[in-house]
Scaffold this motif. Structure first.
Motif, PDB file in Angstrom:
ATOM      1  N   TRP A  61       0.859  -1.180   0.000  1.00 63.84           N
ATOM      2  CA  TRP A  61       0.000   0.000   0.000  1.00 63.84           C
ATOM      3  C   TRP A  61       0.900   1.237   0.000  1.00 63.84           C
ATOM      4  O   TRP A  61       2.091   1.154   0.328  1.00 63.84           O
ATOM      5  N   THR A  62       0.338   2.380  -0.325  1.00 63.57           N
ATOM      6  CA  THR A  62       1.175   3.586  -0.443  1.00 63.57           C
ATOM      7  C   THR A  62       0.781   4.695   0.518  1.00 63.57           C
ATOM      8  O   THR A  62       1.637   5.308   1.148  1.00 63.57           O
ATOM      9  N   GLU A  63      -0.519   4.963   0.680  1.00 65.10           N
ATOM     10  CA  GLU A  63      -0.950   6.106   1.475  1.00 65.10           C
ATOM     11  C   GLU A  63      -1.683   5.718   2.756  1.00 65.10           C
ATOM     12  O   GLU A  63      -1.361   6.195   3.826  1.00 65.10           O
ATOM     13  N   ASP A  64      -2.708   4.876   2.627  1.00 57.54           N
ATOM     14  CA  ASP A  64      -3.556   4.562   3.775  1.00 57.54           C
ATOM     15  C   ASP A  64      -3.873   3.066   3.794  1.00 57.54           C
ATOM     16  O   ASP A  64      -4.640   2.585   2.954  1.00 57.54           O
ATOM     17  N   PRO A  65      -3.308   2.327   4.742  1.00 60.08           N
ATOM     18  CA  PRO A  65      -3.544   0.877   4.781  1.00 60.08           C
ATOM     19  C   PRO A  65      -4.997   0.503   5.042  1.00 60.08           C
ATOM     20  O   PRO A  65      -5.433  -0.587   4.674  1.00 60.08           O
ATOM     21  N   GLN A  66      -5.746   1.410   5.661  1.00 58.89           N
ATOM     22  CA  GLN A  66      -7.147   1.125   5.963  1.00 58.89           C
ATOM     23  C   GLN A  66      -7.957   0.969   4.687  1.00 58.89           C
ATOM     24  O   GLN A  66      -8.844   0.118   4.597  1.00 58.89           O
ATOM     25  N   TYR A  67      -7.653   1.804   3.675  1.00 55.65           N
ATOM     26  CA  TYR A  67      -8.431   1.796   2.432  1.00 55.65           C
ATOM     27  C   TYR A  67      -7.725   1.062   1.295  1.00 55.65           C
ATOM     28  O   TYR A  67      -8.291   0.898   0.222  1.00 55.65           O
ATOM     29  N   GLU A  68      -6.502   0.624   1.532  1.00 51.81           N
ATOM     30  CA  GLU A  68      -5.751  -0.077   0.487  1.00 51.81           C
ATOM     31  C   GLU A  68      -5.461  -1.520   0.899  1.00 51.81           C
ATOM     32  O   GLU A  68      -4.494  -2.123   0.438  1.00 51.81           O
ATOM     33  N   ASN A  69      -6.328  -2.052   1.783  1.00 52.25           N
ATOM     34  CA  ASN A  69      -6.212  -3.452   2.235  1.00 52.25           C
ATOM     35  C   ASN A  69      -4.838  -3.759   2.821  1.00 52.25           C
ATOM     36  O   ASN A  69      -4.285  -4.843   2.616  1.00 52.25           O
ATOM     37  N   GLY A  70      -4.323  -2.791   3.541  1.00 56.87           N
ATOM     38  CA  GLY A  70      -3.024  -2.984   4.181  1.00 56.87           C
ATOM     39  C   GLY A  70      -3.115  -3.742   5.490  1.00 56.87           C
ATOM     40  O   GLY A  70      -2.105  -4.233   6.001  1.00 56.87           O
ATOM     41  N   PHE A  71      -4.340  -3.805   6.048  1.00 54.58           N
ATOM     42  CA  PHE A  71      -4.553  -4.549   7.286  1.00 54.58           C
ATOM     43  C   PHE A  71      -5.358  -5.812   6.990  1.00 54.58           C
ATOM     44  O   PHE A  71      -6.455  -5.741   6.425  1.00 54.58           O
ATOM     45  N   VAL A  72      -4.827  -6.958   7.381  1.00 55.71           N
ATOM     46  CA  VAL A  72      -5.523  -8.231   7.188  1.00 55.71           C
ATOM     47  C   VAL A  72      -5.567  -8.955   8.524  1.00 55.71           C
ATOM     48  O   VAL A  72      -4.523  -9.265   9.106  1.00 55.71           O
ATOM     49  N   ASP A  73      -6.768  -9.208   9.018  1.00 56.27           N
ATOM     50  CA  ASP A  73      -6.922  -9.937  10.288  1.00 56.27           C
ATOM     51  C   ASP A  73      -6.588 -11.405  10.081  1.00 56.27           C
ATOM     52  O   ASP A  73      -7.156 -12.065   9.197  1.00 56.27           O
ATOM     53  N   LEU A  74      -5.690 -11.925  10.917  1.00 57.43           N
ATOM     54  CA  LEU A  74      -5.382 -13.350  10.887  1.00 57.43           C
ATOM     55  C   LEU A  74      -6.288 -14.109  11.852  1.00 57.43           C
ATOM     56  O   LEU A  74      -6.646 -15.258  11.595  1.00 57.43           O
ATOM     57  N   VAL A  75      -6.628 -13.468  12.966  1.00 60.34           N
ATOM     58  CA  VAL A  75      -7.658 -13.981  13.875  1.00 60.34           C
ATOM     59  C   VAL A  75      -8.500 -12.788  14.316  1.00 60.34           C
ATOM     60  O   VAL A  75      -8.017 -11.649  14.364  1.00 60.34           O
ATOM     61  N   LYS A  76      -9.759 -13.054  14.653  1.00 59.89           N
ATOM     62  CA  LYS A  76     -10.660 -11.959  15.017  1.00 59.89           C
ATOM     63  C   LYS A  76     -11.622 -12.424  16.099  1.00 59.89           C
ATOM     64  O   LYS A  76     -12.098 -13.562  16.070  1.00 59.89           O
ATOM     65  N   TYR A  77     -11.911 -11.529  17.034  1.00 64.98           N
ATOM     66  CA  TYR A  77     -12.781 -11.849  18.172  1.00 64.98           C
ATOM     67  C   TYR A  77     -14.251 -11.734  17.788  1.00 64.98           C
ATOM     68  O   TYR A  77     -14.664 -10.771  17.135  1.00 64.98           O
ATOM     69  N   ASP A  78     -15.040 -12.720  18.206  1.00 63.73           N
ATOM     70  CA  ASP A  78     -16.490 -12.708  18.018  1.00 63.73           C
ATOM     71  C   ASP A  78     -17.119 -12.473  19.388  1.00 63.73           C
ATOM     72  O   ASP A  78     -17.092 -13.356  20.253  1.00 63.73           O
ATOM     73  N   ILE A  79     -17.678 -11.287  19.591  1.00 67.71           N
ATOM     74  CA  ILE A  79     -18.194 -10.926  20.908  1.00 67.71           C
ATOM     75  C   ILE A  79     -19.406 -11.762  21.303  1.00 67.71           C
ATOM     76  O   ILE A  79     -19.650 -11.994  22.496  1.00 67.71           O
ATOM     77  N   HIS A  80     -20.179 -12.234  20.331  1.00 70.14           N
ATOM     78  CA  HIS A  80     -21.373 -13.021  20.641  1.00 70.14           C
ATOM     79  C   HIS A  80     -21.008 -14.425  21.121  1.00 70.14           C
ATOM     80  O   HIS A  80     -21.685 -14.991  21.989  1.00 70.14           O
ATOM     81  N   LYS A  81     -19.942 -14.984  20.573  1.00 70.30           N
ATOM     82  CA  LYS A  81     -19.509 -16.325  20.980  1.00 70.30           C
ATOM     83  C   LYS A  81     -18.395 -16.276  22.023  1.00 70.30           C
ATOM     84  O   LYS A  81     -18.016 -17.311  22.569  1.00 70.30           O
TER      85      LYS A  81
END
Length: 755
Positions: free
Chosen positions: A631-651
């Motif tokens: 990515w060049t400018e903003d990782p938020q909008y250029e898929n610069g962040f990729v979750d490898l694990v993520k929390y599920d608040i309901h479970k």
């Protein structure tokens, strides 16, 4: 005339004092509000004057008791001096000395008359030594000014002024301290401290510690602390209040008369000792010395007075004395509670209780009300211990408190930043490092996510642990440090020592701890954080651990990441709620170039999950996020962040993402590409991650199954990590590869051999 054996208490309306007569003893009891910093007459001239006024009004006394944070008792020898001053002052007021001057004298010597009146009506009752010194000085100046005058007015005034000074010189407090006049500064209370030395008896009343909870209180939990005195803690819910009550029953409340007497005698002997500044550089040693001295003195006094004390009782009293002299009072008892996370002492001191952040019940009010004078002494002690400034020019102090029972980070604010005076916040740290099995047991992290982090730590990745204050960032950092192989050197860089490096050293880690300049106070005598980080690059091949990224050291940290990321693990903590919050802070607030931010491999987000009523909370890892490099400018909008694990608040679960399961991870592939068995074999990579997770989970489950919490601690966890690498080595030597099933089975056999 009243019989000697009859007790009479005269309560004077609208007065702060009372007079009692018992068996020939006339006691003046004077109550001083707790918000008065120095309630003693020897320290406070306002209190001194009020005591003299009380004696003038009520007559001579034989005993004086000042009631404030504790009872200060002045014996007959000392009260005789106060009686003498009161009587002589009363005599002066009834003599011609107090009559107004003639109009002609007031007209010709207005300044001198004003000084005469100031000495007589203002200074004399507050500071008789100062009044005498001022009188001599004014009299000398007046003689020089009028040396050629032979007027009758001059002679009359001079005679009266001289007579006043003569009368003051006859006051015993002055007469016995004429040797102190040379160089005496008006208002200095040191001479009075030498004259008046009260007996001190702890005064545990409602205003200091509430011994009983409110009648409406509902007990929620009761437990004893692990200290040798078995201090009791009870958590109460007060109907109509959202905040719980943390009720402490310290050993100080349970002393008998003999023990109080011994404490008084030993404390009065120790009170004159003032540790030298260099002694504060080793506070643990100083506490040890005081403990041994206290034990010896307690034993001697106990024998001399015919008291019967066991060795356990002597140790208990010695611990109390250490807290009262070179320690930090009952705050130390609270901080020894493993369930306590934070302790707050708010300004103005004595107006509110100490507040406690409890790991189970959140923020609680305590039954302890701090004392301003004591807290003031603590702040001075922290200043000396840290070697950092604390004054109007440096109103904030960041330091640490380390005892044999706990470790704590200490933040102090004073005027002008804290307008109402000193405030202190203690952040308690575990004496032992947190461990991943402990976190699995507490459901902070899932076994798979734990295995993933272990895989990445071993793979020499750069990892930032983010979260809000109190989310568990430093705890997670120390837990990940335990996953490092002991063959690698570790260098820690902190501005306030929070990582328990001693524990790591004792476990056999090759570790060097560096302490650098505070980002808040900026002490010139200390090396700046950015220079400290750069220095680590010249101290040998090492994994770098940064306690917290706060300021300009961020640029140096990213230099270290770019230099060392391919060969050594670099980890640190940073405030930020999510990956983008970390990016925003690092790039926009700390001015790290966007391209440098790409040196971050993983961001581990930890935070608190609260219930709807906000009364309880739990800590969870919410994301393990990979930072991509394309990515060049903003990782938020250029898929610069990729979750490898993520929390599920309901479970209430932390689950692997599809990206990770499908092999869409640049970081994991980079690690795998350098290992022959994993390169190009994604299934083998996932199997290894799962094997690590299952090992950590088995350790957590087994400790709970055999009811042995020690198996969750750093010592056993470290041994288990070593065992994993030993198993891997043996399997590869024997079979040429290490499969998940074999790894887990062999580890399980080893684990079951431990109790």
């Amino acid at each position: 005339m009243l019989a000697d054996n009859i007790i009479v208490i005269m309560e004077l309306k609208n007065k702060d004092y009372s007079i009692s007569r018992e068996e020939g003893e006339i006691t003046l009891t004077y109550k001083v509000p707790l918000d008065v910093l120095y309630p003693n007459p020897e320290d406070n001239e306002d209190i001194f004057e009020k005591i003299i006024n009380a004696i003038i009004e009520s007559g001579d006394i034989t005993l004086l008791t000042i009631v404030s944070d504790r009872n200060y008792i002045y014996t007959k020898e000392q009260t005789n001096l106060l009686n003498d001053l009161a009587n002589k002052y009363k005599a002066v007021l009834e003599s011609d000395l107090s009559k107004p001057f003639d109009n002609d004298i007031q007209k010709n010597f207005p300044e001198e008359v004003s000084k005469f009146n100031y000495i007589l009506f203002n200074r004399l009752k507050r500071d008789p030594i100062g009044a005498y010194v001022l009188g001599l000085r004014f009299l000398r100046e007046f003689k020089v000014k009028q040396e050629n005058s032979d007027s009758a007015l001059f002679s009359t005034f001079l005679e009266r002024f001289s007579n006043l000074i003569t009368q003051i010189a006859e006051i015993k407090i002055v007469n016995k301290n004429l040797n102190l006049i040379l160089g005496y500064k008006i208002g200095d209370r040191q001479p009075y401290r030498a004259i008046f030395k009260p007996l001190i008896r702890p005064n545990f009343t409602y205003t200091r510690i509430m011994s009983e909870p409110p009648l409406s209180a509902v007990e929620l939990e009761n437990y004893k602390l692990g200290d040798e005195d078995q201090t009791e803690v009870t958590i109460y819910r007060i109907p109509g209040m959202s905040q719980y009550l943390y009720h402490l029953s310290p050993p100080e409340l349970l002393l008998n008369v003999e023990e109080y007497d011994i404490l008084d005698q030993v404390r009065n002997s120790l009170i004159d000792y003032r540790p030298q500044e260099n002694e504060f550089t080793d506070p643990l040693r100083m506490r040890e010395v005081f403990f041994k001295i206290s034990k010896d003195m307690i034993a001697d006094i106990s024998t001399k007075n015919g008291y019967s004390l066991s060795f356990k009782d002597i140790d208990k009293l010695a611990r109390i004395l250490v807290r009262l002299t070179v320690g930090f009072g009952m705050t130390e008892i609270v901080l020894s509670d493993d369930m306590v996370e934070d302790v707050y002492i708010n300004s103005p001191i004595s107006k509110s209780p100490i507040f406690v952040k409890h790991s189970k019940y959140g923020e609680c009010a305590s039954n302890i009300i701090p004392n301003a004078k004591e807290v003031d002494a603590w702040s001075s002690r922290f200043r000396l211990m840290s070697g950092r400034a604390l004054d109007e020019g440096h109103p904030v102090l960041d330091t640490e408190l380390i005892t044999d029972l706990f470790r704590s980070r200490v933040a102090i604010a004073q005027r002008p930043l804290s307008p109402d005076g000193i405030s202190i916040a203690f952040r308690r740290h575990r004496e032992k490092p947190w461990t991943i099995p402990l976190f699995i047991s507490n459901k902070m992290i899932s076994p798979f996510a734990a295995g993933l982090l272990w895989f990445c730590v071993e793979g020499a990745r750069t990892i930032l642990i983010s979260g809000t204050r109190g989310a568990g960032k430093t705890s997670m950092l120390t837990a990940l440090m335990l996953l490092l192989m002991k063959r690698y050197r570790i260098i820690t860089v902190e501005d306030t020592l929070e990582i328990p490096t001693d524990s790591f050293v004792n476990l056999g880690y090759d570790m060097l701890s560096l302490k650098v300049q505070s980002a808040i106070t900026g002490e010139r005598a200390e090396m700046s954080a950015d220079e400290g980080i750069r220095t680590t690059l010249r101290l040998g091949d090492s994994s770098l651990i940064v306690g917290e990224v706060r300021s300009t050291e961020a640029k140096a940290l990213y230099e270290a990441m770019r230099v060392g990321a391919l060969s050594n693990t670099v980890m640190g903590t940073i405030h930020g709620e999510n990956p983008y919050g970390v990016f925003d802070r690092v790039v926009n607030d700390l001015n790290v170039p966007r391209t440098s931010f790409k040196a971050t491999d993983l961001i581990v987000s930890v935070n608190k999950i609260r219930t709807e009523d906000r009364l309880s909370e739990r800590r969870r890892v919410l994301n393990i996020t990979e930072v991509r490099k394309d990515w060049t400018e903003d990782p938020q909008y250029e898929n610069g962040f990729v979750d490898l694990v993520k929390y599920d608040i309901h479970k209430d679960s932390l689950d692997p993402s599809n990206d990770l399961l499908e092999g869409n991870s640049y970081v994991i592939k980079e690690i795998a590409s350098k290992v022959e068995d994993w390169a190009g074999n994604w299934d083998a990579v996932l199997e290894n991650i799962r094997a690590r997770g299952e090992i950590l989970d088995a350790l957590s489950n087994y400790a709970n199954k055999v009811n042995n919490p020690a198996l969750l601690e750093a010592e056993f966890t470290s041994a288990a990590i070593d065992q994993y690498y030993d198993i891997i080595s043996r399997l590869r030597e024997e079979y040429g590869t290490a499969e998940r099933k074999n790894i887990v089975n062999l580890f399980d056999l080893w684990l079951r051999s431990k109790k």
